[in-house]
Design a protein around this motif. Sequence first.
Motif, PDB file in Angstrom:
ATOM      1  N   SER A 223       0.850  -1.197   0.000  1.00 31.59           N
ATOM      2  CA  SER A 223       0.000   0.000   0.000  1.00 31.59           C
ATOM      3  C   SER A 223       0.891   1.254   0.000  1.00 31.59           C
ATOM      4  O   SER A 223       1.944   1.230  -0.625  1.00 31.59           O
ATOM      5  CB  SER A 223      -0.987  -0.006   1.169  1.00 31.59           C
ATOM      6  N   LEU A 277      -4.222  -0.639   8.646  1.00 32.36           N
ATOM      7  CA  LEU A 277      -5.005  -1.819   8.260  1.00 32.36           C
ATOM      8  C   LEU A 277      -4.132  -3.066   8.182  1.00 32.36           C
ATOM      9  O   LEU A 277      -4.499  -4.131   8.682  1.00 32.36           O
ATOM     10  CB  LEU A 277      -5.695  -1.606   6.910  1.00 32.36           C
ATOM     11  N   GLY A 307      -5.488   4.351   3.269  1.00 38.29           N
ATOM     12  CA  GLY A 307      -5.195   5.681   2.717  1.00 38.29           C
ATOM     13  C   GLY A 307      -5.040   5.663   1.209  1.00 38.29           C
ATOM     14  O   GLY A 307      -5.355   6.632   0.516  1.00 38.29           O
TER      15      GLY A 307
HETATM   16  C1  LIG Z   1      -4.744  -9.443   1.906  1.00 39.74           C
HETATM   17  C2  LIG Z   1      -5.144  -8.201   1.190  1.00 39.74           C
HETATM   18  N1  LIG Z   1      -6.389  -7.726   1.324  1.00 39.74           N
HETATM   19  C3  LIG Z   1      -6.762  -6.591   0.691  1.00 39.74           C
HETATM   20  C4  LIG Z   1      -5.864  -5.916  -0.086  1.00 39.74           C
HETATM   21  C5  LIG Z   1      -6.307  -4.656  -0.820  1.00 39.74           C
HETATM   22  N2  LIG Z   1      -5.631  -3.499  -0.229  1.00 39.74           N
HETATM   23  C6  LIG Z   1      -4.596  -2.902  -0.865  1.00 39.74           C
HETATM   24  S1  LIG Z   1      -4.044  -1.604  -0.065  1.00 39.74           S
HETATM   25  C7  LIG Z   1      -5.196  -1.731   1.145  1.00 39.74           C
HETATM   26  C8  LIG Z   1      -5.283  -0.723   2.258  1.00 39.74           C
HETATM   27  C9  LIG Z   1      -4.161  -0.852   3.223  1.00 39.74           C
HETATM   28  O1  LIG Z   1      -4.318   0.065   4.276  1.00 39.74           O
HETATM   29  P1  LIG Z   1      -3.115   0.398   5.254  1.00 39.74           P
HETATM   30  O2  LIG Z   1      -2.323  -0.830   5.543  1.00 39.74           O
HETATM   31  O3  LIG Z   1      -3.667   1.123   6.440  1.00 39.74           O
HETATM   32  O4  LIG Z   1      -2.170   1.349   4.386  1.00 39.74           O
HETATM   33  P2  LIG Z   1      -2.511   2.772   3.694  1.00 39.74           P
HETATM   34  O5  LIG Z   1      -3.321   2.479   2.468  1.00 39.74           O
HETATM   35  O6  LIG Z   1      -3.257   3.604   4.672  1.00 39.74           O
HETATM   36  O7  LIG Z   1      -1.175   3.304   3.348  1.00 39.74           O
HETATM   37  C10 LIG Z   1      -6.010  -2.836   0.919  1.00 39.74           C
HETATM   38  C11 LIG Z   1      -7.131  -3.271   1.778  1.00 39.74           C
HETATM   39  C12 LIG Z   1      -4.554  -6.439  -0.204  1.00 39.74           C
HETATM   40  N3  LIG Z   1      -3.607  -5.813  -0.916  1.00 39.74           N
HETATM   41  N4  LIG Z   1      -4.225  -7.562   0.450  1.00 39.74           N
END
Ligand SMILES: Cc1ncc(C[n+]2csc(CCOP(=O)(O)OP(=O)(O)O)c2C)c(N)n1
Length: 404
Positions: A223, A277, A307
Motif C-alpha cells: 500500500s 489496516l 489511505g
Molecule cells: C490481503 C489483502 N487484502 C486486501 C488488499 C487490498 N488493499 C490494498 S491496499 C489496502 C489498504 C491498506 O491500508 P493500510 O495498511 O492502512 O495502508 P494505507 O493504504 O493507509 O497506506 C487494501 C485493503 C490487499 N492488498 N491484500
Amino acid sequence: MNLPLRKPLMPDLAPVNEPHPKTLTAPVTQAVLTAAALSQLTARLSGKRVLILAGPAESKDELAGVLALAHKGRWPILADPLSQLRQTDDDLLITGSDILFDGAITLGDAQPDVVLRFGATPVSATVIQWLQTFTGQVILVDPNQALADHSLSTQIQLTVTPAILCQALLPQVLPAPARYCQIWQALEAAYRQSVRAIQATEARIPVIMSNKLQDSAIFVSNSMPIRDVDHFYLPNNGHNRIYCNRGANGIDGVVSSALGMAAVSGTPNNYLLIGDLAFFHDMNGLMMAKRHALKVTIIVVNNNGGGIFSFLPQAAAKDYFEPLFGTPQDLDVATVSKLYGAQYERATTAEDLQSYLNETPTGLRIIEVPSDREENTQQHRQLSDALHKVMEDVLENYNTNKSN
Ligand SMILES: Cc1ncc(C[n+]2csc(CCOP(=O)(O)OP(=O)(O)O)c2C)c(N)n1
C-alpha cells in the motif's frame, strides 16, 4: 484449503534427518557470453544513452557489478527501493523516476536509447507503464529465465548473471554523451533537494528513516508505505537493507514477515513501516516478538483506514466509499501495544519521530504516527505538483542552454 485429519492426532515424534533445502530459488546459470553475443551487445550499448533499471534483488552483491558498469558508461540507474542499491550514496542513482515517467514531462535530451534491466519487476507501476510506451530497445538480464516481464516490453533476454555480464561489458563500453548523464544528475539533485524539505506527515517518514537509520533491516508494508519509500527514501551510506512482500502485494502477514526478518537479520536494528489496516490484519503475529525476544521497531502510520484508496476515483462516491474502501477500524494502537508488551510511542511531529529513531532498540517498540487520509491525499498531490515543476525547470534550463 480445508484438510480434515482423523484421530488419533498423535504426531510421529521420530526425528527427521532430512536436510532443509538451502534455498528455494532456482540455481543461477553460469552461462558465459559468447564472443559474438558480447560484440553484438557492445554495439547496442557502447556510447549510447543507456538507462539501467535496477529492480528488486536479494542482496547487495547481486547487483554489485552494475555500479561499475554504470560508471564506465555514465549511465543513470533507476534504483528500485528493493534493489539494495540505495545502501550506498552513488551519484548515478536515480530515485525521482515516477515524476519523470508519468507522461506529464517530455524527457528531451534525458530520453534514453536503450533500457538495460536487472532484477525483478520494479515497485513502480509508473515505470512499468512507461516501459510499455518506450520505443527504444529493452534488454532484460534474467539468469534463471524466471523474471516475469509484466511490461511485455523486453526485446532481448540475456541468461547470464549480472556479475558475468557486467564484467564482460566493462572493458568494452564507451561512455554515453556527457550531457545525457549530466541532465539526469541535475534532475536527481533537484529532486532530492525538494524531498529533503518535505513536511507532509506520511511522505516525510521515509525521508527521516533514510536520514536516521544505519546498518538496519527495514521491512516495508504494501500500500502507501512501499510507494512512499520508493519515492522518498533517499540513497545514503547507511547500509540499510530494505525488504517487502511483492508479488500479489498483499497487506496480509506483513507483521509476521517483518518479525521473521528480525529473527535472522543479525542486527538489533530492525524496522517495519506499515499502515494501520495491514498492522491490525496481522496483529497477532506480534506474539512471536515476545516469545522470541525480538528487537524490532514498528512504525504504524495510522490514518484510520486504507489511505491508498483516497487517490482513486471512487473516493468521490461518498455514500459507499467509507464502508467499502476507507474501512476505518477505530482501533487503539496503544492498547494493542500494551497487550503484546511493546514499548509504545506516539510521534506527532518530525522531531518526535527523529528522536525515537535515535534510541537504541531493546525489544518490541511501536511508534504510532497519526495521520489523516484526506489531508494525506492533498499533501501528496501538492507534493507531486511541486516535484513536477522542479523537474520541468531543470529540463527547461537544459533545453534553453544547449551549451550546458
Ligand atoms: C490481503 C489483502 N487484502 C486486501 C488488499 C487490498 N488493499 C490494498 S491496499 C489496502 C489498504 C491498506 O491500508 P493500510 O495498511 O492502512 O495502508 P494505507 O493504504 O493507509 O497506506 C487494501 C485493503 C490487499 N492488498 N491484500
